[in-house]
Design an enzyme around this catalytic site. Structure first.
Site, PDB file in Angstrom:
ATOM      1  N   ASN A   1       0.836  -1.210   0.000  1.00 15.25           N
ATOM      2  CA  ASN A   1       0.000   0.000   0.000  1.00 15.25           C
ATOM      3  C   ASN A   1       0.861   1.246   0.000  1.00 15.25           C
ATOM      4  O   ASN A   1       1.974   1.223   0.524  1.00 15.25           O
ATOM      5  CB  ASN A   1      -0.853   0.089   1.284  1.00 15.25           C
ATOM      6  CG  ASN A   1      -1.824  -1.068   1.430  1.00 15.25           C
ATOM      7  OD1 ASN A   1      -2.363  -1.559   0.453  1.00 15.25           O
ATOM      8  ND2 ASN A   1      -2.035  -1.491   2.663  1.00 15.25           N
TER       9      ASN A   1
ATOM     10  N   ASN B   1      -1.361  -9.835  17.801  1.00 14.37           N
ATOM     11  CA  ASN B   1      -1.247  -8.892  18.920  1.00 14.37           C
ATOM     12  C   ASN B   1      -2.442  -9.151  19.841  1.00 14.37           C
ATOM     13  O   ASN B   1      -3.248 -10.057  19.590  1.00 14.37           O
ATOM     14  CB  ASN B   1      -1.140  -7.444  18.421  1.00 14.37           C
ATOM     15  CG  ASN B   1      -2.407  -6.953  17.729  1.00 14.37           C
ATOM     16  OD1 ASN B   1      -3.490  -7.530  17.897  1.00 14.37           O
ATOM     17  ND2 ASN B   1      -2.279  -5.911  16.945  1.00 14.37           N
TER      18      ASN B   1
ATOM     19  N   ALA C   1       3.338   0.033  11.682  1.00 13.35           N
ATOM     20  CA  ALA C   1       4.300  -0.985  11.222  1.00 13.35           C
ATOM     21  C   ALA C   1       5.229  -1.516  12.316  1.00 13.35           C
ATOM     22  O   ALA C   1       6.172  -2.249  12.007  1.00 13.35           O
ATOM     23  CB  ALA C   1       5.128  -0.489  10.031  1.00 13.35           C
ATOM     24  N   ALA C   2       4.964  -1.196  13.567  1.00 14.45           N
ATOM     25  CA  ALA C   2       5.801  -1.768  14.640  1.00 14.45           C
ATOM     26  C   ALA C   2       5.637  -3.289  14.642  1.00 14.45           C
ATOM     27  O   ALA C   2       6.611  -4.037  14.747  1.00 14.45           O
ATOM     28  CB  ALA C   2       5.404  -1.190  15.987  1.00 14.45           C
ATOM     29  N   GLY C   3       4.378  -3.749  14.509  1.00 15.91           N
ATOM     30  CA  GLY C   3       4.116  -5.192  14.474  1.00 15.91           C
ATOM     31  C   GLY C   3       4.753  -5.833  13.248  1.00 15.91           C
ATOM     32  O   GLY C   3       5.293  -6.942  13.317  1.00 15.91           O
ATOM     33  N   ASP C   4       4.698  -5.130  12.111  1.00 21.03           N
ATOM     34  CA  ASP C   4       5.309  -5.670  10.883  1.00 21.03           C
ATOM     35  C   ASP C   4       6.826  -5.768  11.043  1.00 21.03           C
ATOM     36  O   ASP C   4       7.450  -6.732  10.584  1.00 21.03           O
ATOM     37  CB  ASP C   4       4.986  -4.762   9.678  1.00 21.03           C
ATOM     38  CG  ASP C   4       3.489  -4.694   9.414  1.00 21.03           C
ATOM     39  OD1 ASP C   4       2.791  -5.680   9.718  1.00 21.03           O
ATOM     40  OD2 ASP C   4       3.024  -3.649   8.910  1.00 21.03           O
TER      41      ASP C   4
ATOM     42  N   SER D   1      10.267   3.735   8.922  1.00 16.00           N
ATOM     43  CA  SER D   1      10.608   3.681  10.352  1.00 16.00           C
ATOM     44  C   SER D   1      11.447   2.451  10.725  1.00 16.00           C
ATOM     45  O   SER D   1      11.932   2.335  11.848  1.00 16.00           O
ATOM     46  CB  SER D   1       9.323   3.657  11.184  1.00 16.00           C
ATOM     47  OG  SER D   1       8.672   2.396  11.061  1.00 16.00           O
TER      48      SER D   1
END
Ligand code: RIB
Length: 307
Positions: A12, A185, A250-253, A292
């Site tokens: 995306n 999560n 995007a922390a989880g990614d 990030s």
């Protein structure tokens, strides 16, 4: 030796506005700043895995438009092999509109665009790529029949299948039986198991449900409470990093991509989990999704200094 990672998932273009709080229904708020940057859970995890030392290919779909070209360029710049990403002529590239509040928390609305064009026929053309890979990494932003099919043939070929069940929807038992490692999560955990994870005991109960449904390794990310791992016998808890969150997008990614890239270089589960916790902790200190994600040097430097 580095093992090969194949990400099958979404791409995306993210449009992020930074503001003090999320607007209420009917309210117009002025934001503080805006960025447009590459995102999509699949592409984020591919970039994280590659930037953090993995040997990564991606399969997915973009539109034949400017956003699609920019996303492909960014993947290439990050050493992700993109030859299996299809440009769909009559579709727009997926777009995510993201509002980030002053605590770095976000709300996301998506238009799947070309991501919805991913189909089983395309996957059967690239089955040889699945066969040549060691780790298959998936999320839930492409059509479910494709996810189920990829997991099935990946398992048939004896690959290590990792599923990040985001955004969460109910999953069939057959799919779960084809997954080696699942990484929900807390919210996804509650949707998938019915257990609200407020403590390590809750996390263990939820993990047990995944194990009973056929998954071998369960990693539950619990935000500020760190992560909990269970494989039916051993459990590991790793606290979160204490950092000032600017943007949690995007922390989880980053976590999932980092975990798989580390496992793929032959490191232990415990080392890989610590590595992924540091990578995702550093990611929340910067704006955007792929923008990030930290580099290998920074994550290893942090690990040497702090852990
Ligand atoms: O997980 C974060 C991602 O979710 C964003 O990059 C956005 O594109 C959505 O897919």
């Amino acid at each position: 030796m580095k093992e090969r990672i194949l990400v099958v998932g979404s791409l995306n273009m993210d449009m992020s506005i930074y503001t003090d709080r999320i607007p209420r229904t009917g309210e117009t708020l002025s934001g503080r700043s805006f960025i447009m940057s590459p995102g999509g859970k699949g592409a984020n995890q591919a970039v994280a895995a590659a930037r953090l030392g993995g040997f990564v290919s991606m399969a997915g779909c973009v539109g034949a438009d400017t956003n699609g070209k920019a996303l492909l360029k960014n993947l290439k710049d990050n050493n992700v092999y993109t030859d299996h990403i299809r440009q769909v002529q009559d579709k727009t590239t997926g777009v995510a509109v993201i509002i980030v509040d002053k605590d770095g928390d976000n709300s996301i609305i998506l238009d799947a665009g070309a991501n919805a064009s991913m189909d089983i026929e395309y996957i059967s053309h690239i089955e040889y790529v699945i066969r040549e890979s060691d780790y298959i990494l998936m999320q839930l932003e492409i059509p479910m029949p494709v996810i189920e099919y990829v997991c099935k043939i990946a398992k048939k070929h004896g690959k290590f299948v990792v599923l990040d069940p985001a955004p969460a929807v109910q999953l069939k038992d057959e799919l779960m039986q084809n997954v080696d490692l699942i990484k929900p999560n807390e919210t996804e955990c509650s949707i998938l198991t019915g257990i609200d994870v407020n403590s390590l005991q809750d996390a263990k109960k939820a993990a047990d449900i995944f194990i009973q449904r056929g998954v071998d390794h369960v990693v539950i990310s619990m935000g500020e409470n760190g992560i909990f791992y269970f494989n039916g016998q051993s459990e590991i808890h790793i606290p979160a990093l204490h950092v000032e969150a600017v943007d949690t997008t995007a922390a989880g990614d980053t976590f999932t991509g980092a975990l798989v890239s580390r496992l793929a270089t032959g490191k232990s589960m415990e080392d890989s989990l610590k590595f992924a916790v540091v990578a995702s902790g550093l990611a929340v200190t910067r704006k955007g999704a792929q923008s990030s994600i930290p580099c290998l040097h920074n994550v290893e430097k942090y690990m040497r200094r702090e852990l």
